[in-house]
Design an enzyme around this catalytic site. Structure first.
Site, PDB file in Angstrom:
ATOM      1  N   GLN A  64     -44.673  41.322  13.746  1.00  0.00           N
ATOM      2  CA  GLN A  64     -45.312  40.730  12.691  1.00  0.00           C
ATOM      3  C   GLN A  64     -46.781  40.948  12.824  1.00  0.00           C
ATOM      4  OE1 GLN A  64     -43.812  36.879  13.489  1.00  0.00           O
ATOM      5  NE2 GLN A  64     -45.896  36.025  13.132  1.00  0.00           N
ATOM      6  N   CYS A  70     -43.734  35.083  10.205  1.00  0.00           N
ATOM      7  CA  CYS A  70     -42.599  34.900  10.858  1.00  0.00           C
ATOM      8  C   CYS A  70     -41.111  34.815  10.097  1.00  0.00           C
ATOM      9  CB  CYS A  70     -42.595  33.957  11.874  1.00  0.00           C
ATOM     10  SG  CYS A  70     -42.970  32.222  11.275  1.00  0.00           S
ATOM     11  N   HIS A 362     -42.461  28.360  13.741  1.00  0.00           N
ATOM     12  CA  HIS A 362     -42.200  29.852  13.900  1.00  0.00           C
ATOM     13  C   HIS A 362     -40.591  29.764  13.474  1.00  0.00           C
ATOM     14  CE1 HIS A 362     -42.386  34.098  15.162  1.00  0.00           C
ATOM     15  NE2 HIS A 362     -41.732  33.656  16.266  1.00  0.00           N
ATOM     16  N   ASN A 383     -36.977  38.255  18.077  1.00  0.00           N
ATOM     17  CA  ASN A 383     -38.372  37.575  17.766  1.00  0.00           C
ATOM     18  C   ASN A 383     -38.858  38.714  16.995  1.00  0.00           C
ATOM     19  OD1 ASN A 383     -40.622  35.876  17.551  1.00  0.00           O
ATOM     20  ND2 ASN A 383     -40.929  35.785  19.775  1.00  0.00           N
TER      21      ASN A 383
END
Length: 442
Positions: A64, A70, A362, A383
């Protein structure tokens, strides 16, 4: 007794610190290296195990960059799994830039409608002030993601690739924020002439916002020619598709049927009740952001069963607490801060929420879980910070961290225990716009 720090108070503080060799040793260490390097638990580090009994991912992570997208990345990463299976592609990404474009346009419209609705309140009204402060956020929630997919569809990344501003949103957001603040003033003034005048003013502002987004992000495609070569070198062609047609054909998960399960242990938040947050949303007319508050064990059980059934899980958490990028690891006791500072860190999850010490910051994706004798032990996390952080972009989360810092998952309604499904039909409790349960969108 006016509360002033006196010379005597300061002298006592100095003597207290200087008298302790432990404090002086901590000072020597922390002034030379990061406190995390001093406080990290050697016992935990020595026992880190990244293996899990169920692993789904066989792809590269996304990035990102310097943006707060996110929630979009996690949602698109969830959906891309089905595209890779259906097309035979080894790797695939949806255009995160495309999704962000429409979110920012819809979010501007949502904000200005809220400004019209609250135009009779003073500017220093807490809700109005909150709306103005959060005018150009990157963040969002699962239901907001679902609303974008339903209305605007999706496109492969190549048809609306990243730009400098999509990867680094700060400057674009500052321009948008100015125009939205200026527009809020115009719309508030226009409401004196009635709703029609206010919405006419809003239409002019939306034209400016659209122009800004096109300049920074590019113009979203209305249709594109979709063809690809799969991992076995076989060529495929599906013709010219609109983004909505592409999403309908290649998204194999019932996004609109997912519900958000949260764990909010504050005494004011009853278990088994639905919640919403005032003015949390993006698409006017889209599904509202609704949470069902459940025990943490329910969230763990649903997440583990979903992963074992072959599907990753979107989740929201307070990412920065007790984490190590170097070790790609989260554990609730990873850093022994009480030993370094000789003081308690005793707030539980409910108190941390109430006193603004924690919030959802997040969103990521669970792509694996380790279960032993029916008990979850650790979780594999995809992630969206690129492959240079963590373990090629993936992390391991111990179950202790899950309980303390995970707040939310998106799950199929059918995955809920039967006794909880009926709770979804109840009228939700409305939390104020600034409640921490809305923090992921900020």
């Amino acid at each position: 007794m006016d509360g002033t720090l006196t010379v005597g108070d300061l002298e006592r503080l100095r003597k207290d610190f200087s008298a302790s060799p432990v404090y002086r040793l901590a000072q020597n260490a922390v002034t030379r290296v990061s406190v995390d390097d001093v406080a990290i638990s050697r016992d935990l580090v020595s026992s880190i195990d990244h293996s899990v009994s169920t692993t789904l991912d066989d792809w590269k992570v996304t990035n990102q960059e310097r943006s707060g997208r996110c929630w979009l990345f996690a949602g698109l990463n969830l959906l891309r799994v089905g595209v890779m299976r259906k097309t035979g592609l080894k790797d695939f990404e949806f255009s995160q830039n495309y999704a962000m474009f429409w979110d920012k346009l819809e979010r501007a419209n949502y904000l200005l409608e809220a400004i019209i609705e609250t135009a009779n309140r003073d500017l220093d009204d807490r809700t109005v002030a909150f709306l103005l402060e959060s005018a150009a956020s990157d963040g969002g929630q699962w239901n907001m993601f679902a609303a974008l997919v339903a209305k605007h569809g999706l496109v492969p990344k190549g048809y609306m690739p990243e730009t400098q501003s999509s990867s680094n949103t700060a400057r674009m957001n500052s321009v948008r924020r100015y125009q939205l603040h200026q527009g809020a003033r115009t719309v508030r003034a226009a409401t004196a002439q009635g709703p029609a005048a206010a919405r006419a003013a809003k239409a002019d502002i939306m034209q400016v916002v659209y122009r800004i987004l096109c300049i920074h992000l590019g113009t979203p495609p209305e249709r594109f020619d979709w063809q690809w070569t799969d991992k076995d070198k076989k060529f495929h062609r599906d013709g010219v598709l609109t983004p909505q047609e592409f999403a309908a054909a290649y998204v194999d998960l019932p996004v609109s049927d997912y519900v958000c399960l949260v764990n909010d242990p504050r005494p004011s938040s009853p278990i088994g009740r639905t919640f919403t947050v005032e003015y949390l949303g993006n698409v006017i007319g889209g599904p509202p952001v609704i949470y069902l508050n459940v025990d943490m064990q329910v969230i763990k059980d649903v997440a583990a069963a979903t992963i074992q059934g072959g599907e990753p899980v979107w989740f929201g958490c307070d990412v920065g607490k007790m984490m190590s990028n170097d070790y790609a690891f989260w554990d609730a006791e990873l850093y022994d801060l009480p030993a370094v500072y000789d003081t308690a860190f005793g707030l539980d999850k409910a108190a941390r929420l109430a006193y603004h010490e924690t919030a959802m910051t997040h969103a990521m994706l669970f792509t694996g879980v380790d279960v032993l004798d029916g008990v979850t032990r650790r979780w594999r996390v995809e992630n969206s910070w690129g492959s240079d952080r963590g373990k090629d972009g993936f992390y391991t989360m111990n179950d202790s961290w899950f309980g303390q810092y995970v707040f939310e998952i998106a799950a199929r309604k059918s995955a809920l225990p039967a006794g909880l499904r009926g709770a979804l039909d109840a009228e939700p409790i409305v939390l104020p716009a600034w409640d921490p349960m809305g923090a992921l969108a900020r």
